[in-house]
Design a protein around this motif. Structure first.
Motif, short mmCIF file in Angstrom:
data_model
loop_
_atom_site.label_atom_id
_atom_site.label_comp_id
_atom_site.label_asym_id
_atom_site.label_seq_id
_atom_site.Cartn_x
_atom_site.Cartn_y
_atom_site.Cartn_z
N ILE A 9 11.54 -45.59 -118.60
CA ILE A 9 11.28 -44.49 -117.68
C ILE A 9 9.78 -44.27 -117.63
O ILE A 9 9.11 -44.25 -118.67
CB ILE A 9 12.02 -43.21 -118.13
N GLU A 10 9.27 -44.18 -116.42
CA GLU A 10 7.84 -43.99 -116.22
C GLU A 10 7.69 -42.83 -115.24
O GLU A 10 8.05 -42.96 -114.07
CB GLU A 10 7.26 -45.28 -115.64
N GLY A 11 7.23 -41.69 -115.72
CA GLY A 11 7.13 -40.52 -114.85
C GLY A 11 8.50 -40.12 -114.36
O GLY A 11 9.41 -39.88 -115.15
N LYS A 12 8.69 -40.11 -113.04
CA LYS A 12 9.99 -39.74 -112.48
C LYS A 12 10.78 -40.95 -112.01
O LYS A 12 11.72 -40.83 -111.23
CB LYS A 12 9.78 -38.78 -111.30
N SER A 13 10.38 -42.13 -112.48
CA SER A 13 11.06 -43.37 -112.06
C SER A 13 11.69 -44.10 -113.24
O SER A 13 11.14 -44.13 -114.33
CB SER A 13 10.07 -44.31 -111.40
N PHE A 14 12.84 -44.67 -112.95
CA PHE A 14 13.51 -45.54 -113.91
C PHE A 14 13.22 -46.96 -113.45
O PHE A 14 13.51 -47.32 -112.30
CB PHE A 14 15.02 -45.26 -113.88
N ILE A 15 12.60 -47.76 -114.30
CA ILE A 15 12.19 -49.11 -113.92
C ILE A 15 13.00 -50.14 -114.70
O ILE A 15 13.10 -50.05 -115.92
CB ILE A 15 10.68 -49.31 -114.16
N MET A 16 13.59 -51.09 -113.98
CA MET A 16 14.32 -52.18 -114.60
C MET A 16 13.68 -53.49 -114.20
O MET A 16 13.49 -53.75 -113.02
CB MET A 16 15.78 -52.18 -114.14
N VAL A 32 24.42 -50.76 -114.50
CA VAL A 32 24.94 -49.55 -113.86
C VAL A 32 24.96 -48.40 -114.87
O VAL A 32 24.61 -47.27 -114.54
CB VAL A 32 26.34 -49.81 -113.25
N GLY A 33 25.33 -48.71 -116.11
CA GLY A 33 25.35 -47.69 -117.17
C GLY A 33 23.97 -47.12 -117.43
O GLY A 33 23.81 -45.89 -117.60
N LYS A 34 22.97 -47.98 -117.45
CA LYS A 34 21.58 -47.53 -117.67
C LYS A 34 21.13 -46.61 -116.54
O LYS A 34 20.44 -45.62 -116.77
CB LYS A 34 20.62 -48.73 -117.74
N GLY A 42 17.98 -36.73 -115.03
CA GLY A 42 17.29 -36.15 -113.88
C GLY A 42 16.34 -37.10 -113.16
O GLY A 42 15.55 -36.69 -112.32
N ILE A 43 16.42 -38.38 -113.48
CA ILE A 43 15.56 -39.38 -112.83
C ILE A 43 16.26 -39.83 -111.55
O ILE A 43 17.41 -40.25 -111.59
CB ILE A 43 15.35 -40.61 -113.74
N THR A 44 15.57 -39.74 -110.40
CA THR A 44 16.24 -40.10 -109.15
C THR A 44 15.59 -41.26 -108.40
O THR A 44 16.00 -41.58 -107.30
CB THR A 44 16.32 -38.87 -108.21
N ASN A 45 14.58 -41.88 -108.99
CA ASN A 45 14.01 -43.09 -108.39
C ASN A 45 14.29 -44.25 -109.31
O ASN A 45 14.06 -44.15 -110.52
CB ASN A 45 12.48 -42.97 -108.22
N CYS A 46 14.77 -45.35 -108.74
CA CYS A 46 15.03 -46.54 -109.54
C CYS A 46 14.28 -47.71 -108.90
O CYS A 46 14.47 -48.00 -107.73
CB CYS A 46 16.53 -46.82 -109.56
#
Length: 114
Positions: A9-16, A32-34, A42-46
């Motif tokens: 997680i970086e700021g408000k983003s989840f990065i894969m 999908v689980g991650k 509460g992270i809404t950007n992927c």
């Protein structure tokens, strides 16, 4: 070679960052689980970095669509970055380039979110 991934997680983003082939094997439910875990926090950007993905099967596409649906249902968004030429062609053929936000680099996607 099945898909392997690292996520953070970086700021408000989840990065894969995915590596290998995205074929929807046992890595699919894990991805999908991650994403579900990130949404619960509460992270809404992927952002999904595809720079090291060689191949995506129809099941792999299903995994991406499941992630997109989860994020959008929560008011979020999914950004695909750095697809190889092969993956880019696949996104165009399947018309997924019209559904997903696709960027040439991770940095470009980060800029869009800011």
């Amino acid at each position: 070679m099945k898909a392997d991934f690292e996520s953070y997680i970086e700021g408000k983003s989840f990065i894969m960052k995915l590596k290998g082939d995205l074929i929807g094997d046992e890595s699919g439910p894990k991805l999908v689980g991650k994403v579900s875990d990130a949404l619960n926090e509460g992270i809404t950007n992927c952002i999904i970095d595809l720079s090291q993905v060689r191949y995506i099967s129809s099941s792999g596409i299903g995994v991406l669509i499941t992630i997109l649906t989860k994020m959008r249902n929560a008011g979020g968004e999914v950004y695909l970055t750095s697809p190889s030429e092969h993956v880019k062609k696949l996104l165009i053929i399947t018309k997924l380039n019209n559904i997903f936000n696709v960027y040439d680099s991770l940095e470009e996607a980060r800029e869009k979110i800011r």
